[in-house]
Design an enzyme around this catalytic site. Structure first.
Site, PDB file in Angstrom:
ATOM      1  N   HIS A   1     -40.196  35.940 -17.829  1.00  0.00           N
ATOM      2  CA  HIS A   1     -41.206  35.615 -16.818  1.00  0.00           C
ATOM      3  C   HIS A   1     -40.590  34.747 -15.725  1.00  0.00           C
ATOM      4  O   HIS A   1     -39.563  34.090 -15.938  1.00  0.00           O
ATOM      5  CB  HIS A   1     -42.370  34.874 -17.485  1.00  0.00           C
ATOM      6  CG  HIS A   1     -43.626  34.831 -16.683  1.00  0.00           C
ATOM      7  ND1 HIS A   1     -43.827  33.938 -15.656  1.00  0.00           N
ATOM      8  CD2 HIS A   1     -44.766  35.568 -16.765  1.00  0.00           C
ATOM      9  CE1 HIS A   1     -45.030  34.117 -15.137  1.00  0.00           C
ATOM     10  NE2 HIS A   1     -45.628  35.110 -15.787  1.00  0.00           N
TER      11      HIS A   1
ATOM     12  N   ASP B   1     -41.817  38.107 -22.785  1.00  0.00           N
ATOM     13  CA  ASP B   1     -42.673  38.093 -21.601  1.00  0.00           C
ATOM     14  C   ASP B   1     -42.079  38.988 -20.515  1.00  0.00           C
ATOM     15  O   ASP B   1     -40.948  38.759 -20.072  1.00  0.00           O
ATOM     16  CB  ASP B   1     -42.806  36.659 -21.085  1.00  0.00           C
ATOM     17  CG  ASP B   1     -44.073  36.436 -20.294  1.00  0.00           C
ATOM     18  OD1 ASP B   1     -44.477  37.362 -19.573  1.00  0.00           O
ATOM     19  OD2 ASP B   1     -44.665  35.354 -20.393  1.00  0.00           O
ATOM     20  N   ASP B   2     -42.821  40.006 -20.128  1.00  0.00           N
ATOM     21  CA  ASP B   2     -42.437  40.886 -19.012  1.00  0.00           C
ATOM     22  C   ASP B   2     -41.183  41.714 -19.289  1.00  0.00           C
ATOM     23  O   ASP B   2     -40.486  42.112 -18.351  1.00  0.00           O
ATOM     24  CB  ASP B   2     -42.222  40.073 -17.727  1.00  0.00           C
ATOM     25  CG  ASP B   2     -43.489  39.430 -17.209  1.00  0.00           C
ATOM     26  OD1 ASP B   2     -44.568  39.691 -17.774  1.00  0.00           O
ATOM     27  OD2 ASP B   2     -43.400  38.655 -16.239  1.00  0.00           O
TER      28      ASP B   2
ATOM     29  N   CYS C   1     -50.668  39.277 -19.215  1.00  0.00           N
ATOM     30  CA  CYS C   1     -50.336  38.428 -20.357  1.00  0.00           C
ATOM     31  C   CYS C   1     -51.507  37.956 -21.217  1.00  0.00           C
ATOM     32  O   CYS C   1     -51.567  38.261 -22.410  1.00  0.00           O
ATOM     33  CB  CYS C   1     -49.542  37.228 -19.876  1.00  0.00           C
ATOM     34  SG  CYS C   1     -50.200  36.491 -18.366  1.00  0.00           S
TER      35      CYS C   1
ATOM     36  N   ASP D   1     -45.418  41.442 -23.948  1.00  0.00           N
ATOM     37  CA  ASP D   1     -46.844  41.327 -23.621  1.00  0.00           C
ATOM     38  C   ASP D   1     -47.295  42.359 -22.601  1.00  0.00           C
ATOM     39  O   ASP D   1     -48.498  42.646 -22.490  1.00  0.00           O
ATOM     40  CB  ASP D   1     -47.176  39.909 -23.143  1.00  0.00           C
ATOM     41  CG  ASP D   1     -46.453  39.508 -21.866  1.00  0.00           C
ATOM     42  OD1 ASP D   1     -45.485  40.198 -21.468  1.00  0.00           O
ATOM     43  OD2 ASP D   1     -46.839  38.482 -21.261  1.00  0.00           O
ATOM     44  N   ASN D   2     -46.371  42.915 -21.856  1.00  0.00           N
ATOM     45  CA  ASN D   2     -46.682  43.956 -20.868  1.00  0.00           C
ATOM     46  C   ASN D   2     -45.364  44.521 -20.360  1.00  0.00           C
ATOM     47  O   ASN D   2     -44.284  44.084 -20.780  1.00  0.00           O
ATOM     48  CB  ASN D   2     -47.534  43.407 -19.710  1.00  0.00           C
ATOM     49  CG  ASN D   2     -47.056  42.091 -19.146  1.00  0.00           C
ATOM     50  OD1 ASN D   2     -47.718  41.061 -19.300  1.00  0.00           O
ATOM     51  ND2 ASN D   2     -45.890  42.084 -18.522  1.00  0.00           N
TER      52      ASN D   2
ATOM     53  N   HIS E   1     -50.949  30.312 -23.223  1.00  0.00           N
ATOM     54  CA  HIS E   1     -51.719  30.993 -22.175  1.00  0.00           C
ATOM     55  C   HIS E   1     -53.039  31.573 -22.686  1.00  0.00           C
ATOM     56  O   HIS E   1     -53.477  32.640 -22.248  1.00  0.00           O
ATOM     57  CB  HIS E   1     -50.874  32.091 -21.503  1.00  0.00           C
ATOM     58  CG  HIS E   1     -51.277  32.320 -20.074  1.00  0.00           C
ATOM     59  ND1 HIS E   1     -50.778  33.346 -19.302  1.00  0.00           N
ATOM     60  CD2 HIS E   1     -52.149  31.637 -19.274  1.00  0.00           C
ATOM     61  CE1 HIS E   1     -51.308  33.297 -18.098  1.00  0.00           C
ATOM     62  NE2 HIS E   1     -52.136  32.264 -18.054  1.00  0.00           N
TER      63      HIS E   1
ATOM     64  N   LYS F   1     -45.675  45.942 -14.437  1.00  0.00           N
ATOM     65  CA  LYS F   1     -46.631  44.956 -14.938  1.00  0.00           C
ATOM     66  C   LYS F   1     -47.834  44.862 -14.005  1.00  0.00           C
ATOM     67  O   LYS F   1     -47.703  44.867 -12.775  1.00  0.00           O
ATOM     68  CB  LYS F   1     -45.941  43.595 -15.016  1.00  0.00           C
ATOM     69  CG  LYS F   1     -46.856  42.396 -15.196  1.00  0.00           C
ATOM     70  CD  LYS F   1     -46.078  41.106 -15.059  1.00  0.00           C
ATOM     71  CE  LYS F   1     -46.998  39.885 -15.121  1.00  0.00           C
ATOM     72  NZ  LYS F   1     -46.214  38.626 -14.993  1.00  0.00           N
TER      73      LYS F   1
END
Length: 450
Positions: free
Chosen positions: A276, A39-40, A79, A328-329, A135, A358
């Site tokens: 995250h 994540d991130d 996300c 995810d990004n 999510h 992001k």
């Protein structure tokens, strides 16, 4: 080299082809599949992508043992849309419920009748599991966390699920295992609101003196574990998570799924919370990097990956397992909390030389690390792929006896498996994304919905 690139980029399509019969019977045995979605994590956050102020030995080892992509892109700069695309092979903007960042009470955004990657593999005899950040919504309407929470992961193809319902900075701050809140006490029902405040519990806006991490913008609703969140929540006190233990908890569940599934082909989707916000590393990781709290949670992420790789090796499954790692990004520094990242002066650049972060339109928002290891199928060490790639390439088109491209039912961004298996034609496999179709002889598959 082109053969190696094609095998790597389309490894997930090969697995799907083995599942659906699109690949010939003499193709390699079905591998286990582990997809790790961080994540991130930005393009410059890992040692194998040039970071010098954080240590990521396990991810660097994964890169040395397989292929490192230098032009990989998430399907979205945020996300939920990326996760929707990974599960369905469909751009999230084609299905609006999956195209926005969902709250913690949003209903399931994947239609139950849509073919998903886990459902396809489950039909082929795979044991399927998801652990970590979900999510993608839960329930038919606004989510009720006080009983069985359905539909959810088990309704779209997963045999087992242990999930963070939304994000670490959103309520409810509870884990959900196989559609029920872990540690739920019916005498203390859970209520969640993303509108008006509920209950009389402390909030970041009213009670900043209770915070151990203060918000920099937003994130000032209900306080859980000394951190104020997006959204309000009451009840469920016995079920609430401890942020510093989150990486340990979900990593333990991921390893446990591998251990219990080792006797047959399995698919594990491990979606980490790190890096995250809120960034609250376990005490054993605090202060271990040279670029503050965000660097510490990057090293915690690397530990989680190392535990998964160690489990595969201990169970003698590593040679028969395809491992994919991506994000995810792109990366971001200040994402809503005063954890020091917004004022970092260490020189660490989360997205390397790329412009943007992001959530933005520039390349730093979507260009991400992408690592693939499959011993004996993906050439190890020193190899990098300059071909474009994206995690949307999870769902193949139905096989075509004529060897031509056919779009899957409903508009998708998909791949024909016959064209990309090691035993099938090598030339010009379909690019998994029309937005990343440049380079190395790839061409887009044109058809309805492409």
């Amino acid at each position: 080299m082109r053969k190696t690139i094609e095998v790597t980029l389309t490894a997930m399509a090969l697995v799907a082809g083995l599942a659906t019969g699109a690949v010939a019977a003499d193709a390699p045995r079905r591998p286990n599949v582990v997809v790790i979605l961080a994540d991130d994590i930005g393009y410059g956050d890992l040692g194998c992508y040039g970071a010098t102020l954080v240590k990521t030995p396990n991810l660097d080892r994964l890169a040395r043992g397989g292929m490192r992509f230098i032009d990989a892109h998430a399907p979205s700069a945020v996300c939920t849309p990326t996760r929707y695309a990974l599960m369905t092979g469909q751009y999230a903007w084609r299905h609006p419920p999956g195209s926005r960042i969902l709250s913690g009470v949003a209903p399931l955004c994947i239609p139950k009748d849509r073919l998903t990657l886990p459902a396809m593999l489950k039909q082929a005899g795979y044991t399927t599991g998801v652990v970590g950040k979900w999510h993608l919504g839960l329930g038919e309407t606004e989510t009720d966390y006080n009983g069985e929470i359905a539909p959810g992961p088990r309704d779209v193809g997963f045999d087992y699920s242990f999930i963070i319902p939304a994000t670490g900075d959103r309520t409810p701050c509870v884990y959900v295992e196989n559609h029920r809140v872990v540690g739920f006490d019916p005498r203390d029902p859970i209520r969640v609101s993303y509108g008006a405040p509920i209950g009389d519990g402390p909030t970041g806006a009213r009670n900043p003196e209770l915070l151990k991490v203060k918000p920099s913008h937003g994130h000032d609703n209900t306080i859980v574990d000394g951190i104020s969140r997006i959204g309000y929540m009451t009840g469920g006190k016995a079920a609430r998570w401890k942020d510093e233990a989150m990486a340990d908890e979900i990593t333990r569940k991921a390893v446990g799924f591998i251990e219990t599934s080792a006797g047959r082909p399995f698919f594990l989707y491990f979606a980490t919370h790190d890096v995250h916000v809120p960034r609250v590393p376990h005490p054993r990781f605090r202060g271990t990097s040279r670029c503050g709290t965000r660097g510490d949670v990057i090293q915690e992420l690397d530990w989680s990956v190392g535990e998964v790789l160690a489990a595969l090796e201990r169970l003698k499954l590593a040679d028969d397992t395809l491992v994919l790692f991506t994000s995810d990004n792109g990366g971001v520094m200040d994402d809503g909390y005063q954890d020091g990242s917004g004022d970092d002066r260490s020189g660490h650049r989360c997205n390397g030389a790329l412009r943007g972060f992001k959530g933005g339109l520039y390349e730093g928002g979507t260009r991400v690390p992408f690592l693939a290891r499959w011993p004996g199928k993906i050439r190890p060490a020193r190899h990098r792929a300059s071909s474009s790639a994206t995690s949307t390439c999870s769902r193949p088109s139905p096989p075509s006896s004529a060897g031509t491209y056919r779009p899957a039912p409903g508009p998708t961004a998909s791949i024909n498996c016959r064209r990309c298996s090691p035993n099938g034609p090598r030339r010009r496999a379909a690019s998994p994304s029309s937005s990343t179709a440049a380079g190395a002889g790839w061409r887009s598959a044109k058809g309805r919905g492409s």
